[in-house]
Design an enzyme around this catalytic site. Structure first.
Site, PDB file in Angstrom:
ATOM      1  N   GLU A  16       0.812  -1.214   0.000  1.00 23.00           N
ATOM      2  CA  GLU A  16       0.000   0.000   0.000  1.00 23.00           C
ATOM      3  C   GLU A  16       0.853   1.275   0.000  1.00 23.00           C
ATOM      4  O   GLU A  16       0.391   2.338   0.372  1.00 23.00           O
ATOM      5  CB  GLU A  16      -0.932  -0.007   1.206  1.00 23.00           C
ATOM      6  CG  GLU A  16      -1.933  -1.135   1.197  1.00 23.00           C
ATOM      7  CD  GLU A  16      -2.743  -1.213   2.473  1.00 23.00           C
ATOM      8  OE1 GLU A  16      -3.875  -0.696   2.493  1.00 23.00           O
ATOM      9  OE2 GLU A  16      -2.250  -1.800   3.451  1.00 23.00           O
ATOM     10  N   SER A 150      -4.594  -4.374   2.194  1.00 21.00           N
ATOM     11  CA  SER A 150      -4.805  -4.075   0.777  1.00 21.00           C
ATOM     12  C   SER A 150      -5.301  -5.262  -0.037  1.00 21.00           C
ATOM     13  O   SER A 150      -5.196  -5.268  -1.254  1.00 21.00           O
ATOM     14  CB  SER A 150      -3.509  -3.535   0.160  1.00 21.00           C
ATOM     15  OG  SER A 150      -3.758  -2.916  -1.062  1.00 21.00           O
ATOM     16  N   SER A 280     -10.660   8.491   0.206  1.00 14.52           N
ATOM     17  CA  SER A 280     -10.670   7.356   1.137  1.00 14.52           C
ATOM     18  C   SER A 280     -11.963   7.315   1.948  1.00 14.52           C
ATOM     19  O   SER A 280     -12.689   8.311   2.064  1.00 14.52           O
ATOM     20  CB  SER A 280      -9.472   7.436   2.091  1.00 14.52           C
ATOM     21  OG  SER A 280      -8.259   7.230   1.413  1.00 14.52           O
TER      22      SER A 280
END
Length: 304
Positions: A16, A150, A280
């Site tokens: 990530e 992830s 996000s």
């Protein structure tokens, strides 16, 4: 003591890294706008603990083991340097999925059934094997690394061919994994900020689950406000706040859950360093109640 000088740690060595770089830059610009003295450091190559003192504050924008395993937090605590988010013990509780789920189960917090394995190398590749009896009955299972983020090395399995392909496709099959039952209906997440739940977000994707492509590649993944009647909303928030307390988390975190067709909730995992890019989940939820990105960053660093 008022916080004046802040260092944002970003980058890291996990899968990530690119997300961390984007989060770190956004946090850096926000802190500059808020009037703080701030610097960006690419971790770990440019990080040296000797350059920090009790007058510093570290904003951890690292995902994966670098920021969520608890190792960095332990170093900072030993140096008595202030930092964002949960302490090293809480991070250790949440980073390992088997540890986290055992704590959930011990405290009567619903979580999908699972089996922990130390390695896949000698793994039986037959879903009819007695090994899987603990998870029966099931139509589908998930295979997940015990420690990673992830959705790397995460596979949905419905038959022996899927199982064989999943094991053969793993980047690192010698590490610990869990097999987890699939609770199939709705996937959601609940951000928690300084002891209060922000609005839940439902995740809808064209993928078979919220995998790496759904998170970072596909453009059709939808993040929607999760509307619930008051009694279910209260139930959901109680589960999330209890999870926070059981894990020992503080400041900010994100609880990922599933809801089944009977409207029951199940905690999947806890993220102690959620993504902070402009798109996000955490900033999106905060924005829905009028909390700007800068306000959110300011609240994170001023955790009581």
């Amino acid at each position: 003591m008022a916080i004046k000088k802040i260092t944002v740690l970003y980058g890291g060595q996990s899968s990530e890294r690119e997300v961390s770089l984007e989060s770190g830059k956004d946090i850096y610009h926000s802190l500059k706008a808020l009037g703080y003295e701030v610097q960006l450091i690419d971790y770990p190559k440019n990080f040296f603990i000797e350059q920090f003192s009790q007058e510093d504050f570290i904003f951890i924008a690292l995902h994966g083991a670098d920021g969520e395993s608890g190792e960095l937090q332990k170093i900072l605590q030993q140096k008595r340097v202030l930092f964002s988010g949960s302490d090293h013990k809480a991070c250790m509780n949440t980073w390992n999925k088997n540890t986290c789920k055992n704590l959930l189960k011990k405290n009567n917090i619903p979580t999908p059934k699972w089996i922990n394995v130390s390695s896949l190398i000698a793994m039986q590749r037959n879903l009819e094997d007695d090994f899987f009896d603990l998870l029966r009955p099931f139509k589908e299972l998930f295979l997940k690394p015990a420690e990673d983020g992830s959705s790397i090395d995460v596979f949905k399995i419905s038959n022996n061919k899927d199982l064989e392909l999943a094991i053969e496709s793993c980047i690192n099959s010698s590490r610990a994994f869990i097999f987890e039952e699939n609770v199939d209906f709705k996937e959601l997440t609940v951000p928690i900020l300084n002891g209060r739940c922000l609005p839940a977000v439902e995740i809808r994707t064209s993928e078979s689950f919220y995998n790496f492509n759904a998170k970072y590649v596909n453009k059709d993944t939808q993040l929607l406000e999760f509307i619930l009647p008051n009694d279910k909303k209260n139930e959901l928030e109680e589960i999330c706040l209890k999870t926070m307390d059981v894990m020992g988390c503080r400041g900010w975190l994100r609880v990922d859950l599933l809801q089944d067709k009977n409207n029951n909730f199940y905690v999947l995992e806890v993220n102690t360093v959620p993504g902070m890019t402009s798109h996000s989940l955490f900033p999106k939820s905060a924005e829905s109640i009028g909390l700007s990105y800068n306000d959110l960053v300011n609240e994170i660093i001023n955790t009581k």
